[in-house]
Design a protein around this motif. Structure first.
Motif, PDB file in Angstrom:
ATOM      1  N   ARG A  14      25.160  44.224  29.909  1.00 50.25           N
ATOM      2  CA  ARG A  14      23.857  43.673  30.351  1.00 50.25           C
ATOM      3  C   ARG A  14      22.621  44.498  30.027  1.00 50.25           C
ATOM      4  O   ARG A  14      21.661  44.489  29.477  1.00 50.25           O
ATOM      5  N   GLN A  15      23.101  45.973  30.384  1.00 48.81           N
ATOM      6  CA  GLN A  15      22.103  46.905  30.418  1.00 48.81           C
ATOM      7  C   GLN A  15      21.586  47.144  28.766  1.00 48.81           C
ATOM      8  O   GLN A  15      20.607  47.451  28.273  1.00 48.81           O
ATOM      9  N   ILE A  16      22.797  47.305  27.987  1.00 46.18           N
ATOM     10  CA  ILE A  16      22.573  47.599  26.417  1.00 46.18           C
ATOM     11  C   ILE A  16      21.832  46.046  26.001  1.00 46.18           C
ATOM     12  O   ILE A  16      20.974  46.444  25.170  1.00 46.18           O
ATOM     13  N   SER A  17      22.019  45.030  26.381  1.00 46.93           N
ATOM     14  CA  SER A  17      21.533  43.942  25.626  1.00 46.93           C
ATOM     15  C   SER A  17      19.812  43.791  26.087  1.00 46.93           C
ATOM     16  O   SER A  17      19.016  43.517  25.418  1.00 46.93           O
ATOM     17  N   ALA A  18      19.432  44.052  27.431  1.00 49.68           N
ATOM     18  CA  ALA A  18      18.286  44.408  27.882  1.00 49.68           C
ATOM     19  C   ALA A  18      17.552  45.373  26.966  1.00 49.68           C
ATOM     20  O   ALA A  18      16.274  45.165  26.707  1.00 49.68           O
ATOM     21  N   ALA A  19      18.228  46.668  26.778  1.00 48.43           N
ATOM     22  CA  ALA A  19      17.824  47.624  26.038  1.00 48.43           C
ATOM     23  C   ALA A  19      17.132  47.399  24.618  1.00 48.43           C
ATOM     24  O   ALA A  19      16.203  47.651  23.989  1.00 48.43           O
ATOM     25  N   ILE A  20      18.312  46.429  24.130  1.00 45.94           N
ATOM     26  CA  ILE A  20      18.019  45.954  22.646  1.00 45.94           C
ATOM     27  C   ILE A  20      16.807  45.123  22.576  1.00 45.94           C
ATOM     28  O   ILE A  20      15.890  45.202  21.847  1.00 45.94           O
ATOM     29  N   ARG A  22      14.260  45.260  24.702  1.00 52.49           N
ATOM     30  CA  ARG A  22      13.089  45.818  24.669  1.00 52.49           C
ATOM     31  C   ARG A  22      12.697  46.818  23.505  1.00 52.49           C
ATOM     32  O   ARG A  22      11.539  47.238  23.519  1.00 52.49           O
ATOM     33  N   GLY A  23      13.497  46.584  22.893  1.00 49.33           N
ATOM     34  CA  GLY A  23      13.063  47.404  21.200  1.00 49.33           C
ATOM     35  C   GLY A  23      13.619  49.066  21.584  1.00 49.33           C
ATOM     36  O   GLY A  23      13.248  49.918  20.703  1.00 49.33           O
ATOM     37  N   GLU A  24      14.377  49.341  22.554  1.00 52.40           N
ATOM     38  CA  GLU A  24      14.592  50.838  22.737  1.00 52.40           C
ATOM     39  C   GLU A  24      15.474  51.570  21.689  1.00 52.40           C
ATOM     40  O   GLU A  24      15.624  52.551  21.772  1.00 52.40           O
ATOM     41  N   PHE A  25      16.256  50.652  21.105  1.00 50.18           N
ATOM     42  CA  PHE A  25      17.069  51.109  20.029  1.00 50.18           C
ATOM     43  C   PHE A  25      16.386  51.085  18.585  1.00 50.18           C
ATOM     44  O   PHE A  25      16.996  51.373  17.568  1.00 50.18           O
ATOM     45  N   ASP A  26      15.120  50.558  18.626  1.00 56.67           N
ATOM     46  CA  ASP A  26      14.599  50.488  17.235  1.00 56.67           C
ATOM     47  C   ASP A  26      13.853  51.977  16.861  1.00 56.67           C
ATOM     48  O   ASP A  26      13.387  52.701  17.772  1.00 56.67           O
ATOM     49  N   ASN A  27      13.823  52.101  15.491  1.00 55.81           N
ATOM     50  CA  ASN A  27      13.303  53.341  14.909  1.00 55.81           C
ATOM     51  C   ASN A  27      13.813  54.762  15.481  1.00 55.81           C
ATOM     52  O   ASN A  27      13.133  55.657  15.725  1.00 55.81           O
ATOM     53  N   LEU A  28      15.273  54.877  15.722  1.00 57.11           N
ATOM     54  CA  LEU A  28      15.947  55.902  16.104  1.00 57.11           C
ATOM     55  C   LEU A  28      15.814  56.916  15.047  1.00 57.11           C
ATOM     56  O   LEU A  28      16.199  56.551  13.907  1.00 57.11           O
ATOM     57  N   PRO A  29      15.761  58.209  15.253  1.00 56.14           N
ATOM     58  CA  PRO A  29      16.129  59.295  14.317  1.00 56.14           C
ATOM     59  C   PRO A  29      17.358  59.016  13.468  1.00 56.14           C
ATOM     60  O   PRO A  29      18.541  58.686  14.066  1.00 56.14           O
ATOM     61  N   GLY A  30      17.350  58.935  12.160  1.00 58.64           N
ATOM     62  CA  GLY A  30      18.645  58.981  11.474  1.00 58.64           C
ATOM     63  C   GLY A  30      19.156  57.234  11.278  1.00 58.64           C
ATOM     64  O   GLY A  30      20.055  56.889  10.642  1.00 58.64           O
ATOM     65  N   GLU A  31      18.400  56.478  11.707  1.00 61.27           N
ATOM     66  CA  GLU A  31      18.616  55.053  11.625  1.00 61.27           C
ATOM     67  C   GLU A  31      18.639  54.619  10.190  1.00 61.27           C
ATOM     68  O   GLU A  31      18.115  55.268   9.121  1.00 61.27           O
TER      69      GLU A  31
END
Length: 129
Positions: A14-20, A22-31
């Motif tokens: 649930r925490q991972i899904s919520a972070a996704i 919210r866009g917290e995994f968008d535009n990370l270095p190395g994406e």
């Protein structure tokens, strides 16, 4: 998503899904780039090697490190602008060499004698002519 096997896994998912969301995994270095070293053979000391690289550490025995320090100091002395700079560079190295002669450092034999600073100064001054 992976099969959930218990309350902890459910909470984590649930925490991972919520972070996704919210866009917290968008535009990370190395994406979009491959993970460095992903295809390298397994190395049980990988974390030690990475830590040493990050911290700029080395495992050179002290006797070899002193030899390298002497070599670098001599290079710097010949590039010095004044005679005083030569003395300021080489006197501390000579102190280290004398200490290492009294108590041998770990590693291969040192095989160093204190630097003849007067000789270095003469060679330095000859290069200026």
């Amino acid at each position: 998503m992976a099969e959930q096997t218990g309350p902890i896994e459910s909470w984590v998912e649930r925490q991972i899904s919520a972070a996704i969301e919210r866009g917290e995994f968008d535009n990370l270095p190395g994406e979009g780039k491959p993970i460095p070293g992903i295809d390298d053979p397994p190395d049980p000391l990988w974390w030690i090697k990475q830590k040493m690289k990050r911290e700029n550490l080395s495992v050179v025995p002290p006797s070899l490190a002193l030899r390298k320090e002497v070599e670098d100091a001599l290079d710097a002395a010949y590039a010095a602008r004044t005679e005083q700079q030569i003395w300021d560079l080489l006197e501390p190295i000579n102190k280290k060499i004398r200490a290492a002669i009294r108590v041998a450092p770990v590693g291969p034999p040192l095989n160093l004698m204190p630097i003849d600073i007067d000789r270095v100064v003469r060679r330095w001054s000859e290069r200026l002519r």
